[in-house]
Design a protein around this motif. Structure first.
Motif, PDB file in Angstrom:
ATOM      1  N   VAL A 166      35.674  28.309  35.734  1.00  0.00           N
ATOM      2  CA  VAL A 166      34.836  27.164  36.051  1.00  0.00           C
ATOM      3  C   VAL A 166      34.192  26.753  34.733  1.00  0.00           C
ATOM      4  O   VAL A 166      33.639  27.587  34.023  1.00  0.00           O
ATOM      5  CB  VAL A 166      33.756  27.510  37.101  1.00  0.00           C
ATOM      6  CG1 VAL A 166      32.871  26.299  37.377  1.00  0.00           C
ATOM      7  CG2 VAL A 166      34.403  28.013  38.387  1.00  0.00           C
ATOM      8  N   TYR A 167      34.281  25.462  34.412  1.00  0.00           N
ATOM      9  CA  TYR A 167      33.741  25.011  33.131  1.00  0.00           C
ATOM     10  C   TYR A 167      33.063  23.658  33.275  1.00  0.00           C
ATOM     11  O   TYR A 167      33.291  22.919  34.222  1.00  0.00           O
ATOM     12  CB  TYR A 167      34.846  24.934  32.070  1.00  0.00           C
ATOM     13  CG  TYR A 167      35.940  23.940  32.359  1.00  0.00           C
ATOM     14  CD1 TYR A 167      35.935  22.690  31.755  1.00  0.00           C
ATOM     15  CD2 TYR A 167      36.981  24.256  33.218  1.00  0.00           C
ATOM     16  CE1 TYR A 167      36.941  21.773  32.010  1.00  0.00           C
ATOM     17  CE2 TYR A 167      37.993  23.352  33.478  1.00  0.00           C
ATOM     18  CZ  TYR A 167      37.973  22.112  32.874  1.00  0.00           C
ATOM     19  OH  TYR A 167      38.964  21.208  33.126  1.00  0.00           O
ATOM     20  N   THR A 168      32.202  23.367  32.313  1.00  0.00           N
ATOM     21  CA  THR A 168      31.492  22.097  32.269  1.00  0.00           C
ATOM     22  C   THR A 168      32.176  21.182  31.260  1.00  0.00           C
ATOM     23  O   THR A 168      33.058  21.612  30.512  1.00  0.00           O
ATOM     24  CB  THR A 168      30.026  22.293  31.859  1.00  0.00           C
ATOM     25  OG1 THR A 168      29.988  22.867  30.549  1.00  0.00           O
ATOM     26  CG2 THR A 168      29.294  23.183  32.837  1.00  0.00           C
ATOM     27  N   ARG A 169      31.735  19.951  31.227  1.00  0.00           N
ATOM     28  CA  ARG A 169      32.271  18.986  30.282  1.00  0.00           C
ATOM     29  C   ARG A 169      32.151  19.539  28.866  1.00  0.00           C
ATOM     30  O   ARG A 169      31.139  20.118  28.488  1.00  0.00           O
ATOM     31  CB  ARG A 169      31.486  17.682  30.413  1.00  0.00           C
ATOM     32  CG  ARG A 169      32.113  16.494  29.754  1.00  0.00           C
ATOM     33  CD  ARG A 169      31.394  15.215  30.117  1.00  0.00           C
ATOM     34  NE  ARG A 169      31.197  15.122  31.555  1.00  0.00           N
ATOM     35  CZ  ARG A 169      30.037  14.812  32.121  1.00  0.00           C
ATOM     36  NH1 ARG A 169      28.986  14.562  31.391  1.00  0.00           N
ATOM     37  NH2 ARG A 169      29.933  14.743  33.428  1.00  0.00           N
ATOM     38  N   SER A 170      33.202  19.394  28.087  1.00  0.00           N
ATOM     39  CA  SER A 170      33.278  19.883  26.702  1.00  0.00           C
ATOM     40  C   SER A 170      33.159  21.397  26.612  1.00  0.00           C
ATOM     41  O   SER A 170      32.899  21.932  25.536  1.00  0.00           O
ATOM     42  CB  SER A 170      32.211  19.231  25.825  1.00  0.00           C
ATOM     43  OG  SER A 170      32.358  17.836  25.811  1.00  0.00           O
ATOM     44  N   ALA A 171      33.289  22.083  27.726  1.00  0.00           N
ATOM     45  CA  ALA A 171      33.223  23.552  27.777  1.00  0.00           C
ATOM     46  C   ALA A 171      31.931  24.082  27.148  1.00  0.00           C
ATOM     47  O   ALA A 171      31.925  25.113  26.494  1.00  0.00           O
ATOM     48  CB  ALA A 171      34.445  24.178  27.123  1.00  0.00           C
ATOM     49  N   GLU A 172      30.824  23.362  27.348  1.00  0.00           N
ATOM     50  CA  GLU A 172      29.519  23.842  26.867  1.00  0.00           C
ATOM     51  C   GLU A 172      29.197  25.190  27.503  1.00  0.00           C
ATOM     52  O   GLU A 172      28.631  26.065  26.871  1.00  0.00           O
ATOM     53  CB  GLU A 172      28.424  22.836  27.202  1.00  0.00           C
ATOM     54  CG  GLU A 172      28.480  21.551  26.403  1.00  0.00           C
ATOM     55  CD  GLU A 172      28.019  21.735  24.971  1.00  0.00           C
ATOM     56  OE1 GLU A 172      27.076  22.503  24.734  1.00  0.00           O
ATOM     57  OE2 GLU A 172      28.611  21.096  24.097  1.00  0.00           O
ATOM     58  N   SER A 173      29.541  25.328  28.774  1.00  0.00           N
ATOM     59  CA  SER A 173      29.401  26.579  29.511  1.00  0.00           C
ATOM     60  C   SER A 173      30.647  26.764  30.350  1.00  0.00           C
ATOM     61  O   SER A 173      31.200  25.799  30.869  1.00  0.00           O
ATOM     62  CB  SER A 173      28.191  26.534  30.451  1.00  0.00           C
ATOM     63  OG  SER A 173      26.991  26.360  29.751  1.00  0.00           O
ATOM     64  N   PHE A 174      31.086  28.010  30.457  1.00  0.00           N
ATOM     65  CA  PHE A 174      32.196  28.303  31.360  1.00  0.00           C
ATOM     66  C   PHE A 174      32.139  29.767  31.756  1.00  0.00           C
ATOM     67  O   PHE A 174      31.494  30.581  31.098  1.00  0.00           O
ATOM     68  CB  PHE A 174      33.547  27.926  30.749  1.00  0.00           C
ATOM     69  CG  PHE A 174      34.005  28.789  29.607  1.00  0.00           C
ATOM     70  CD1 PHE A 174      34.847  29.873  29.829  1.00  0.00           C
ATOM     71  CD2 PHE A 174      33.616  28.514  28.315  1.00  0.00           C
ATOM     72  CE1 PHE A 174      35.288  30.657  28.774  1.00  0.00           C
ATOM     73  CE2 PHE A 174      34.038  29.280  27.243  1.00  0.00           C
ATOM     74  CZ  PHE A 174      34.886  30.364  27.476  1.00  0.00           C
ATOM     75  N   VAL A 175      32.803  30.066  32.856  1.00  0.00           N
ATOM     76  CA  VAL A 175      32.842  31.436  33.353  1.00  0.00           C
ATOM     77  C   VAL A 175      34.267  31.770  33.771  1.00  0.00           C
ATOM     78  O   VAL A 175      34.913  30.989  34.468  1.00  0.00           O
ATOM     79  CB  VAL A 175      31.834  31.664  34.505  1.00  0.00           C
ATOM     80  CG1 VAL A 175      32.106  30.762  35.678  1.00  0.00           C
ATOM     81  CG2 VAL A 175      31.805  33.112  34.941  1.00  0.00           C
ATOM     82  N   ASP A 176      34.767  32.894  33.266  1.00  0.00           N
ATOM     83  CA  ASP A 176      36.059  33.423  33.686  1.00  0.00           C
ATOM     84  C   ASP A 176      35.794  34.386  34.835  1.00  0.00           C
ATOM     85  O   ASP A 176      34.961  35.296  34.714  1.00  0.00           O
ATOM     86  CB  ASP A 176      36.751  34.152  32.538  1.00  0.00           C
ATOM     87  CG  ASP A 176      37.268  33.209  31.462  1.00  0.00           C
ATOM     88  OD1 ASP A 176      37.669  32.079  31.806  1.00  0.00           O
ATOM     89  OD2 ASP A 176      37.289  33.606  30.289  1.00  0.00           O
ATOM     90  N   ILE A 177      36.480  34.181  35.940  1.00  0.00           N
ATOM     91  CA  ILE A 177      36.259  34.971  37.149  1.00  0.00           C
ATOM     92  C   ILE A 177      37.580  35.632  37.520  1.00  0.00           C
ATOM     93  O   ILE A 177      38.574  34.948  37.768  1.00  0.00           O
ATOM     94  CB  ILE A 177      35.771  34.065  38.301  1.00  0.00           C
ATOM     95  CG1 ILE A 177      34.524  33.288  37.856  1.00  0.00           C
ATOM     96  CG2 ILE A 177      35.500  34.882  39.554  1.00  0.00           C
ATOM     97  CD1 ILE A 177      34.160  32.135  38.761  1.00  0.00           C
ATOM     98  N   THR A 178      37.595  36.960  37.531  1.00  0.00           N
ATOM     99  CA  THR A 178      38.818  37.699  37.838  1.00  0.00           C
ATOM    100  C   THR A 178      38.539  38.816  38.831  1.00  0.00           C
ATOM    101  O   THR A 178      37.445  39.387  38.850  1.00  0.00           O
ATOM    102  CB  THR A 178      39.419  38.327  36.564  1.00  0.00           C
ATOM    103  OG1 THR A 178      38.425  39.129  35.919  1.00  0.00           O
ATOM    104  CG2 THR A 178      39.901  37.269  35.592  1.00  0.00           C
ATOM    105  N   ALA A 179      39.545  39.093  39.644  1.00  0.00           N
ATOM    106  CA  ALA A 179      39.450  40.208  40.580  1.00  0.00           C
ATOM    107  C   ALA A 179      39.768  41.493  39.822  1.00  0.00           C
ATOM    108  O   ALA A 179      40.653  41.521  38.971  1.00  0.00           O
ATOM    109  CB  ALA A 179      40.430  40.010  41.724  1.00  0.00           C
ATOM    110  N   ASP A 180      39.002  42.543  40.119  1.00  0.00           N
ATOM    111  CA  ASP A 180      39.314  43.843  39.544  1.00  0.00           C
ATOM    112  C   ASP A 180      39.150  44.911  40.631  1.00  0.00           C
ATOM    113  O   ASP A 180      38.874  44.588  41.783  1.00  0.00           O
ATOM    114  CB  ASP A 180      38.476  44.135  38.292  1.00  0.00           C
ATOM    115  CG  ASP A 180      36.992  44.312  38.550  1.00  0.00           C
ATOM    116  OD1 ASP A 180      36.579  44.366  39.720  1.00  0.00           O
ATOM    117  OD2 ASP A 180      36.234  44.399  37.575  1.00  0.00           O
ATOM    118  N   ALA A 181      39.329  46.173  40.272  1.00  0.00           N
ATOM    119  CA  ALA A 181      39.318  47.259  41.254  1.00  0.00           C
ATOM    120  C   ALA A 181      38.001  47.363  42.018  1.00  0.00           C
ATOM    121  O   ALA A 181      37.973  47.729  43.190  1.00  0.00           O
ATOM    122  CB  ALA A 181      39.623  48.579  40.561  1.00  0.00           C
TER     123      ALA A 181
END
Length: 116
Positions: A74-89
């Motif tokens: 999920v990211y904002t315009r110009s990637a000022e903020s973003f979050v990588d979200i992944t499933a793990d154990a």
């Protein structure tokens, strides 16, 4: 013709945001979090919370795309903020990146935390 121009503009913006995100990923995240909720649920919640105009005003755009190494981003315009979200154990892992350590970055982090 209009559709072609819109598609071209979207592609160019995605390319700029992608390179900014790749550069940020070479460093350490602003904050690393975990959740017991499924990855897709967390990603949709973050996108929705970052689109709250009452909190973020006119800069309330948030976009959801498949993650670079699986999961979602999920990211904002110009990637000022973003979050990588992944499933793990143990559930879902979130790596939050912010270009600047300012009030807006902290506000986006707080909105993100409501989705955990």
């Amino acid at each position: 013709m209009r559709i072609l121009m819109v598609a071209l503009a979207a592609t160019l913006l995605a390319g700029c945001a992608g390179s900014a995100m790749n550069d940020a990923r070479t460093g350490t995240p602003y904050k690393t979090l975990t959740s017991d909720k499924p990855e897709k649920v967390v990603a949709q919640c973050v996108q929705f919370s970052w689109q709250d105009e009452a909190v973020f005003g006119v800069d309330a755009g948030a976009y959801l795309q498949p993650g670079k190494k699986g999961g979602s981003t999920v990211y904002t315009r110009s990637a000022e903020s973003f979050v990588d979200i992944t499933a793990d154990a143990s559930g879902t892992a979130l790596s939050y990146y912010a270009k600047h350590d300012d009030f807006v970055a902290k506000r986006r982090l707080a909105a993100l935390a409501t989705c955990l």
